[in-house]
Scaffold this motif. Structure first.
Motif, PDB file in Angstrom:
ATOM      1  N   ILE A 120       0.882  -1.309  -0.150  1.00 48.58           N
ATOM      2  CA  ILE A 120      -0.049   0.117   0.049  1.00 48.58           C
ATOM      3  C   ILE A 120       0.954   1.209  -0.142  1.00 48.58           C
ATOM      4  N   TYR A 121       1.948   1.120   0.749  1.00 49.80           N
ATOM      5  CA  TYR A 121       2.794   2.303   0.784  1.00 49.80           C
ATOM      6  C   TYR A 121       3.407   2.536  -0.850  1.00 49.80           C
ATOM      7  N   GLN A 122       3.856   1.411  -1.424  1.00 54.00           N
ATOM      8  CA  GLN A 122       4.113   1.431  -2.753  1.00 54.00           C
ATOM      9  C   GLN A 122       3.070   2.301  -3.798  1.00 54.00           C
ATOM     10  N   VAL A 177       3.142   8.387   8.974  1.00 52.57           N
ATOM     11  CA  VAL A 177       2.515   9.770   8.835  1.00 52.57           C
ATOM     12  C   VAL A 177       3.915  10.681   8.189  1.00 52.57           C
ATOM     13  N   GLU A 178       5.042  10.117   8.461  1.00 51.96           N
ATOM     14  CA  GLU A 178       6.200  10.797   7.985  1.00 51.96           C
ATOM     15  C   GLU A 178       6.230  10.518   6.436  1.00 51.96           C
ATOM     16  N   LYS A 179       5.901   9.284   6.140  1.00 54.24           N
ATOM     17  CA  LYS A 179       6.067   9.175   4.635  1.00 54.24           C
ATOM     18  C   LYS A 179       4.842   9.853   4.075  1.00 54.24           C
ATOM     19  N   ALA A 180       3.687   9.948   4.552  1.00 52.31           N
ATOM     20  CA  ALA A 180       2.721  10.726   3.880  1.00 52.31           C
ATOM     21  C   ALA A 180       3.099  12.179   3.657  1.00 52.31           C
ATOM     22  N   ASP A 181       3.734  12.619   4.746  1.00 46.84           N
ATOM     23  CA  ASP A 181       4.473  14.154   4.521  1.00 46.84           C
ATOM     24  C   ASP A 181       5.528  14.243   3.348  1.00 46.84           C
ATOM     25  N   VAL A 182       6.098  13.409   3.086  1.00 49.85           N
ATOM     26  CA  VAL A 182       6.982  13.138   2.013  1.00 49.85           C
ATOM     27  C   VAL A 182       6.122  13.337   0.976  1.00 49.85           C
TER      28      VAL A 182
END
Length: 407
Positions: A170-172, A217-222
């Motif tokens: 899902i992150y990918q 959350v940190e990944k979403a901010d990127v």
């Protein structure tokens, strides 16, 4: 708190290579399942850059607890409350299965296209149902609404995104969605776009309050940083006036694993925007349904009166005179009260005993009379009128507030 407000001047606007004054664009983003206290505690430099231009506010999802508008704090329900500007009692999406949406409550995309078919729309989503079921693309019930561009459905691709239990696929997909959103926005600048990212919610369901949730959350901010750079490019290169609104669809239970109910943390959401024109309502606790009328104000979008009288939200961008309308029936009288956000303004009260809008018809309203909005209340007799429903509408100079009294 990340509530920061800054003032700035507007620029000359250009759209599609031709000089236009006040050319408006909007991107709204849903980062799934991030409670306000988590966003407040995690480093989000890109989101902070946006809020430094406009603002951050704590917000709410879920309608009136114990009232007719009480709405589950469930993902698809939240998305549709944003898309339509109404609660679940109207849009009829009660869960992620999306069994029978009431498309008589138009999405903001359909409102835009009906007002101006030349406007371009786009969706970038980690969940296909956002386009096919909630917006109802290519369905007769939605007037055969069609996105001009869409990028979704990759969660069905198990070859390129193997479905491992850790949900990293899902992150990918979020990565692919955000990169394509940034590319397309920078290249084509659609008038109205929606980006939806899921990974943060999956980390909550899998690990609760955890380092994994923080990492999500940190990944979403990127990923937010990518689309924000694209928007800045459009503004600098073409002079366009972009609004970005970032929110979440629900909070979480105290342990961080679940959601769906009405505990304070499950209802606790947030809104971030770059708008320099937020009003006093933004400084309170706006709700999910307030985003649609706020987008409409930025876009100078004229919403048909019959639809505007059904909207449950109050805009937090632009003019606003009142909010938080409530009404109660006792002994043949209706007592109304509201919060006044202005001074010296007048309004009008309308009442209907029908709900034909639900099935695509028109409701008959009668004018009760004029009110001073500063009074914050009004009481009037029904003169013996009986009904299963009274739809009470307060008309203000900038829009409408409505409240239902139902048996």
């Amino acid at each position: 708190m990340k509530r920061i407000l800054m003032a700035a001047a507007m620029a000359l606007l250009v759209s599609h290579g031709y000089a236009q004054e006040n050319a408006k664009k909007v991107l709204f983003v849903i980062l799934d399942g991030i409670p306000a206290d988590v966003l407040d505690s995690v480093a989000t430099p890109n989101i902070d850059k946006i809020s430094a231009i406009g603002g951050y506010t704590d917000a709410s999802m879920g309608g009136e607890i114990g009232g007719y508008s009480e709405t589950p704090t469930i993902s698809a329900v939240g998305y549709n409350s944003l898309l339509t500007g109404v609660w679940a009692n109207k849009h009829n999406v009660w869960g992620n299965s999306i069994k029978n949406p009431n498309y008589n409550y138009w999405t903001v995309f359909r409102m835009l296209k009906e007002a101006d078919p030349t406007k371009k729309t786009a969706i970038f989503s980690t969940w296909l149902d956002n386009r096919t079921k909630l917006v109802g693309a290519n369905l007769p019930a939605t007037g055969d609404f069609t996105f001009d561009y869409y990028f979704d459905g990759m969660e069905l691709d198990t070859l390129n995104f193997p479905h491992e239990k850790d949900r990293k696929y899902i992150y990918q997909i979020d990565e692919a969605v955000s990169k394509e959103a940034a590319r397309y926005i920078q290249k084509d600048g659609p008038d109205m776009s929606w980006m939806y990212l899921e990974f943060s919610d999956d980390m909550g369901h899998g690990f609760g309050n955890s380092p994994q949730m923080i990492d999500g959350v940190e990944k979403a901010d990127v990923q937010i940083g990518r689309v924000w750079e694209a928007i800045q490019y459009r503004e600098k290169t073409f002079g366009e006036d972009w609004l970005i609104v970032i929110t979440t669809d629900h909070g979480r239970t105290d342990d961080g694993f679940g959601h769906g109910g009405h505990s304070p943390r499950e209802r606790a959401t947030w809104i971030v925007t770059n708008s320099k024109y937020t009003n006093s309502h933004f400084e309170g606790t706006p709700q999910m349904v307030d985003i649609l009328p706020s987008i409409a104000n930025h876009m100078n979008l004229s919403i048909p009166k019959k639809i505007a009288m059904e909207l449950d939200g109050t805009p937090f961008i632009g003019s606003v005179e009142a909010t938080a309308l409530k009404a109660e029936l006792k002994k043949g009288e209706i007592s109304m009260n509201w919060e006044s956000l202005s001074k010296g303004e007048k309004g009008r009260v309308w009442v209907s005993t029908t709900n034909e809008f639900k099935t695509g018809g028109l409701d008959n309203y009668w004018l009760v009379g004029e009110v001073n909005l500063d009074d914050k209340q009004k009481k009037f007799s029904l003169n013996g009128t009986q009904s299963e429903i009274f739809k009470v509408v307060l008309e203000t100079p900038s829009g409408y507030l409505n409240y239902w009294i139902v048996k």
